[in-house]
Design a protein around this motif. Structure first.
Motif, PDB file in Angstrom:
ATOM      1  N   ARG A  15       4.642 -10.248   8.069  1.00 30.86           N
ATOM      2  CA  ARG A  15       5.848 -10.373   7.231  1.00 30.86           C
ATOM      3  C   ARG A  15       5.454 -10.361   5.771  1.00 30.86           C
ATOM      4  NH1 ARG A  15       6.476 -14.682  10.594  1.00 30.86           N
ATOM      5  NH2 ARG A  15       7.428 -13.969  12.526  1.00 30.86           N
ATOM      6  N   PHE A  16       6.198  -9.581   4.979  1.00 32.14           N
ATOM      7  CA  PHE A  16       6.064  -9.640   3.525  1.00 32.14           C
ATOM      8  C   PHE A  16       7.404 -10.168   3.045  1.00 32.14           C
ATOM      9  CE2 PHE A  16       3.277  -5.919   4.514  1.00 32.14           C
ATOM     10  CZ  PHE A  16       2.081  -6.433   4.058  1.00 32.14           C
ATOM     11  N   GLY A  17       7.490 -11.432   2.713  1.00 38.36           N
ATOM     12  CA  GLY A  17       8.782 -12.005   2.360  1.00 38.36           C
ATOM     13  C   GLY A  17       9.745 -11.791   3.521  1.00 38.36           C
ATOM     14  N   GLY A  18      10.853 -11.131   3.244  1.00 42.24           N
ATOM     15  CA  GLY A  18      11.843 -10.908   4.307  1.00 42.24           C
ATOM     16  C   GLY A  18      11.578  -9.660   5.137  1.00 42.24           C
ATOM     17  N   THR A  19      10.568  -8.862   4.771  1.00 40.36           N
ATOM     18  CA  THR A  19      10.306  -7.600   5.502  1.00 40.36           C
ATOM     19  C   THR A  19       9.326  -7.838   6.637  1.00 40.36           C
ATOM     20  OG1 THR A  19      10.445  -6.456   3.390  1.00 40.36           O
ATOM     21  CG2 THR A  19       9.524  -5.199   5.218  1.00 40.36           C
ATOM     22  N   GLU A  20       9.668  -7.359   7.822  1.00 40.63           N
ATOM     23  CA  GLU A  20       8.700  -7.392   8.917  1.00 40.63           C
ATOM     24  C   GLU A  20       8.034  -6.032   8.978  1.00 40.63           C
ATOM     25  OE1 GLU A  20       9.389 -10.646  12.404  1.00 40.63           O
ATOM     26  OE2 GLU A  20      10.242  -8.670  12.711  1.00 40.63           O
ATOM     27  N   ALA A  21       6.827  -5.947   8.435  1.00 41.72           N
ATOM     28  CA  ALA A  21       6.138  -4.652   8.391  1.00 41.72           C
ATOM     29  C   ALA A  21       5.575  -4.284   9.756  1.00 41.72           C
ATOM     30  CB  ALA A  21       5.026  -4.704   7.351  1.00 41.72           C
ATOM     31  N   LEU A  22       5.139  -5.287  10.526  1.00 38.76           N
ATOM     32  CA  LEU A  22       4.682  -5.058  11.904  1.00 38.76           C
ATOM     33  C   LEU A  22       5.294  -6.129  12.789  1.00 38.76           C
ATOM     34  CD1 LEU A  22       0.846  -4.324  11.425  1.00 38.76           C
ATOM     35  CD2 LEU A  22       2.647  -2.643  11.844  1.00 38.76           C
ATOM     36  N   GLY A  39       3.669   8.112  11.747  1.00 39.31           N
ATOM     37  CA  GLY A  39       5.000   7.499  11.816  1.00 39.31           C
ATOM     38  C   GLY A  39       5.702   7.734  10.500  1.00 39.31           C
ATOM     39  N   PRO A  40       7.017   7.551  10.488  1.00 39.67           N
ATOM     40  CA  PRO A  40       7.751   7.768   9.248  1.00 39.67           C
ATOM     41  C   PRO A  40       7.282   6.836   8.134  1.00 39.67           C
ATOM     42  CG  PRO A  40       9.242   7.453  11.129  1.00 39.67           C
ATOM     43  CD  PRO A  40       7.865   7.130  11.606  1.00 39.67           C
ATOM     44  N   SER A  41       7.619   7.180   6.921  1.00 43.20           N
ATOM     45  CA  SER A  41       7.267   6.362   5.770  1.00 43.20           C
ATOM     46  C   SER A  41       7.811   4.942   5.969  1.00 43.20           C
ATOM     47  CB  SER A  41       7.895   7.018   4.538  1.00 43.20           C
ATOM     48  OG  SER A  41       7.359   6.442   3.409  1.00 43.20           O
ATOM     49  N   GLY A  42       6.980   3.952   5.692  1.00 40.01           N
ATOM     50  CA  GLY A  42       7.422   2.567   5.821  1.00 40.01           C
ATOM     51  C   GLY A  42       7.346   2.025   7.242  1.00 40.01           C
ATOM     52  N   SER A  43       6.780   2.797   8.183  1.00 43.39           N
ATOM     53  CA  SER A  43       6.766   2.329   9.578  1.00 43.39           C
ATOM     54  C   SER A  43       5.650   1.323   9.842  1.00 43.39           C
ATOM     55  CB  SER A  43       6.650   3.522  10.537  1.00 43.39           C
ATOM     56  OG  SER A  43       5.509   4.283  10.223  1.00 43.39           O
ATOM     57  N   GLY A  44       4.714   1.159   8.871  1.00 42.41           N
ATOM     58  CA  GLY A  44       3.699   0.113   9.035  1.00 42.41           C
ATOM     59  C   GLY A  44       2.272   0.617   9.229  1.00 42.41           C
ATOM     60  N   LYS A  45       2.047   1.913   9.019  1.00 36.08           N
ATOM     61  CA  LYS A  45       0.724   2.504   9.288  1.00 36.08           C
ATOM     62  C   LYS A  45      -0.368   1.857   8.428  1.00 36.08           C
ATOM     63  CE  LYS A  45       2.210   6.638   8.024  1.00 36.08           C
ATOM     64  NZ  LYS A  45       3.616   6.335   7.716  1.00 36.08           N
ATOM     65  N   SER A  46      -0.130   1.821   7.100  1.00 34.85           N
ATOM     66  CA  SER A  46      -1.181   1.273   6.218  1.00 34.85           C
ATOM     67  C   SER A  46      -1.374  -0.212   6.472  1.00 34.85           C
ATOM     68  CB  SER A  46      -0.815   1.488   4.749  1.00 34.85           C
ATOM     69  OG  SER A  46      -0.732   2.856   4.484  1.00 34.85           O
ATOM     70  N   THR A  47      -0.276  -0.909   6.724  1.00 33.67           N
ATOM     71  CA  THR A  47      -0.377  -2.347   7.006  1.00 33.67           C
ATOM     72  C   THR A  47      -1.261  -2.566   8.235  1.00 33.67           C
ATOM     73  OG1 THR A  47       1.821  -2.655   6.078  1.00 33.67           O
ATOM     74  CG2 THR A  47       0.988  -4.423   7.487  1.00 33.67           C
ATOM     75  N   LEU A  48      -1.056  -1.756   9.266  1.00 34.03           N
ATOM     76  CA  LEU A  48      -1.844  -1.890  10.499  1.00 34.03           C
ATOM     77  C   LEU A  48      -3.327  -1.639  10.202  1.00 34.03           C
ATOM     78  CD1 LEU A  48      -2.034  -2.252  13.535  1.00 34.03           C
ATOM     79  CD2 LEU A  48      -1.197   0.055  13.865  1.00 34.03           C
ATOM     80  N   THR A 197      -2.194   9.174   8.655  1.00 31.96           N
ATOM     81  CA  THR A 197      -1.824  10.482   8.113  1.00 31.96           C
ATOM     82  C   THR A 197      -0.333  10.753   8.269  1.00 31.96           C
ATOM     83  OG1 THR A 197      -2.204  12.862   8.250  1.00 31.96           O
ATOM     84  CG2 THR A 197      -2.508  11.639  10.279  1.00 31.96           C
ATOM     85  N   HIS A 198       0.186  11.533   7.312  1.00 37.27           N
ATOM     86  CA  HIS A 198       1.573  11.991   7.406  1.00 37.27           C
ATOM     87  C   HIS A 198       1.631  13.350   8.085  1.00 37.27           C
ATOM     88  CE1 HIS A 198       2.819   9.131   4.193  1.00 37.27           C
ATOM     89  NE2 HIS A 198       3.835   9.085   5.020  1.00 37.27           N
ATOM     90  N   ASP A 199       0.456  13.920   8.325  1.00 32.33           N
ATOM     91  CA  ASP A 199       0.413  15.291   8.803  1.00 32.33           C
ATOM     92  C   ASP A 199       0.186  15.300  10.317  1.00 32.33           C
ATOM     93  OD1 ASP A 199      -0.276  17.852   9.499  1.00 32.33           O
ATOM     94  OD2 ASP A 199      -1.533  18.196   7.743  1.00 32.33           O
TER      95      ASP A 199
HETATM   96  N1  LIG Z   1       2.171  -5.873  -0.169  1.00 31.25           N
HETATM   97  C1  LIG Z   1       3.417  -5.697   0.263  1.00 31.25           C
HETATM   98  N2  LIG Z   1       4.425  -6.490  -0.170  1.00 31.25           N
HETATM   99  C2  LIG Z   1       5.679  -6.333   0.288  1.00 31.25           C
HETATM  100  N3  LIG Z   1       6.060  -5.407   1.183  1.00 31.25           N
HETATM  101  C3  LIG Z   1       5.097  -4.578   1.648  1.00 31.25           C
HETATM  102  C4  LIG Z   1       3.737  -4.674   1.205  1.00 31.25           C
HETATM  103  N4  LIG Z   1       3.015  -3.724   1.837  1.00 31.25           N
HETATM  104  C5  LIG Z   1       3.885  -3.046   2.623  1.00 31.25           C
HETATM  105  N5  LIG Z   1       5.132  -3.565   2.514  1.00 31.25           N
HETATM  106  C6  LIG Z   1       6.325  -3.123   3.263  1.00 31.25           C
HETATM  107  O1  LIG Z   1       5.978  -3.076   4.625  1.00 31.25           O
HETATM  108  C7  LIG Z   1       6.540  -1.935   5.261  1.00 31.25           C
HETATM  109  C8  LIG Z   1       5.441  -1.082   5.863  1.00 31.25           C
HETATM  110  O2  LIG Z   1       4.643  -0.548   4.818  1.00 31.25           O
HETATM  111  P1  LIG Z   1       3.376   0.383   5.080  1.00 31.25           P
HETATM  112  O3  LIG Z   1       2.785   0.688   3.747  1.00 31.25           O
HETATM  113  O4  LIG Z   1       2.519  -0.242   6.086  1.00 31.25           O
HETATM  114  O5  LIG Z   1       4.067   1.674   5.700  1.00 31.25           O
HETATM  115  P2  LIG Z   1       3.456   3.126   5.937  1.00 31.25           P
HETATM  116  O6  LIG Z   1       3.893   3.532   7.292  1.00 31.25           O
HETATM  117  O7  LIG Z   1       2.001   3.121   5.639  1.00 31.25           O
HETATM  118  O8  LIG Z   1       4.267   3.935   4.829  1.00 31.25           O
HETATM  119  P3  LIG Z   1       3.902   5.267   4.006  1.00 31.25           P
HETATM  120  O9  LIG Z   1       3.810   6.353   5.014  1.00 31.25           O
HETATM  121  O10 LIG Z   1       5.086   5.427   3.121  1.00 31.25           O
HETATM  122  O11 LIG Z   1       2.623   4.993   3.271  1.00 31.25           O
HETATM  123  C9  LIG Z   1       7.357  -1.232   4.197  1.00 31.25           C
HETATM  124  O12 LIG Z   1       8.687  -1.657   4.315  1.00 31.25           O
HETATM  125  C10 LIG Z   1       6.726  -1.710   2.906  1.00 31.25           C
HETATM  126  O13 LIG Z   1       7.668  -1.692   1.861  1.00 31.25           O
END
Ligand SMILES: Nc1ncnc2c1ncn2[C@@H]1O[C@H](COP(=O)(O)OP(=O)(O)OP(=O)(O)O)[C@@H](O)[C@H]1O
Length: 311
Positions: A15-22, A39-48, A197-199
């Protein structure tokens, strides 16, 4: 003994504040796997990915690397043991290419001669001219800078390599070359690689294991050909299929699997032994022949055999 995954993400929520990234994500990556996160933008790839080198800490669940909970290890020690390459490259602008590549070995206390040998080796591995060692990053093209970024990530020979859109900022031809380098490096070194990757084409071409994320959850997880097969989930086929999931599927299946004992007609095109069913189809369409031959094989590949792969 059952082999332990090198990377184990167990029931992780971030969780990042109110957002559940994973949300309750479980993923195991075995030694030597090339795992692509798509996965689509914002789906959580980088967080994972960032869970693995503790740039992100789970709100719930556990992350184990090489069998140890990452929370129990000092973050700098963990990070030095894992290669990390990203789109922005992040080279130190006032340091030469050689100094950039030698960053982690220096932190690990290697002596200068050993670092110099390693830099030389990596320049060769990434097919960069040895003369580049003394250049500053601003004197590199985007593609060269990305190669240096990958060389830096590989410098201390980590068994795990994290790559976040590492080929993002280059033209399609350089991108294709870098992909080929990564495939070769993976084959030669057997490292465990996690790639964001986005590709979709990149993911399908490189990965042994593709993980599809959607809204912070794992939507699908499997071998590339499984995820674009006709019975895969529509969301996954749409995401990975590039508008032509059927052709993409055929491009992942070996033409050898459709060999027919009948010989090809004289003068028919000849497929390489590692050609895919899509390559065979393309050669049939170009030549108008009823069959194509295959290097080193007496038989042929025919349209009905290609279509038969569906059954
Ligand atoms: N440090 C952070 N603080 C707050 N919210 C975050 C943070 N990092 C990621 N998020 C949120 O978590 C969610 C997942 O982000 P993440 O960067 O993992 O997605 P992604 O799939 O890698 O996206 P992209 O393809 O656009 O890079 C998004 O809603 C993003 O805004």
């Amino acid at each position: 003994m059952i082999a332990q995954p090198v990377i184990a993400i167990e029931g992780v929520t971030v969780r990042f504040g109110g957002t559940e990234a994973l949300r309750d994500v479980t993923l195991h990556v075995n030694a030597g796997e090339f795992c692509a996160l798509v996965g689509p933008s914002g789906s959580g790839k980088s967080t994972l990915m960032k869970l693995v080198n503790r740039l992100v800490v789970p709100s719930a669940g556990a992350v184990r690397v090489r069998g140890r909970d990452v929370g129990q290890e000092a973050a700098p020690v963990l990070r030095r043991s894992i290669g990390y390459a990203m789109q922005s490259v992040g080279l130190f602008p006032h340091r030469t290419v050689a100094d950039n590549i030698g960053t982690v070995p220096r932190l690990l206390g290697w002596d200068a001669a050993r670092i110099a040998r390693r830099v030389e080796e990596l320049l060769a591995l990434l097919r960069l001219d040895p003369g580049m060692a003394t250049r500053l990053p601003r004197a590199l093209s985007g593609g060269q800078a990305q190669r240096v970024g990958i060389a830096r990530a590989l410098a201390a020979d980590p068994d795990i390599l994290l790559m976040d859109e590492p080929f993002g900022a280059v033209d399609p031809i350089t991108r294709r070359e870098l992909r080929a380098e990564m495939r070769r490096i993976h084959a030669e070194t057997g490292k465990t690689i996690l790639l964001v990757t986005h590709d979709p084409e990149e993911a399908l071409e490189l990965a042994t294991h593709v993980v599809v994320l959607r809204d912070g959850r794992i939507e699908a997880d499997g071998a590339p050909a499984e995820l674009v097969a006709p019975d895969a989930a529509p969301f996954v086929r749409d995401l990975l299929g590039g508008g032509q999931p059927g052709l993409r599927w055929l491009s992942l299946l070996p033409a050898r699997g459709a060999l027919d004992p009948r010989p090809a007609p004289a003068g028919a095109p000849v497929l390489a032994r590692d050609a895919s069913l899509a390559d065979a189809l393309s050669r049939l369409a170009e030549s108008g022949d009823e069959a194509v031959a295959m290097e080193g094989e007496a038989g042929s590949v025919r349209a009905e055999g290609i279509l038969g792969a569906r059954r």
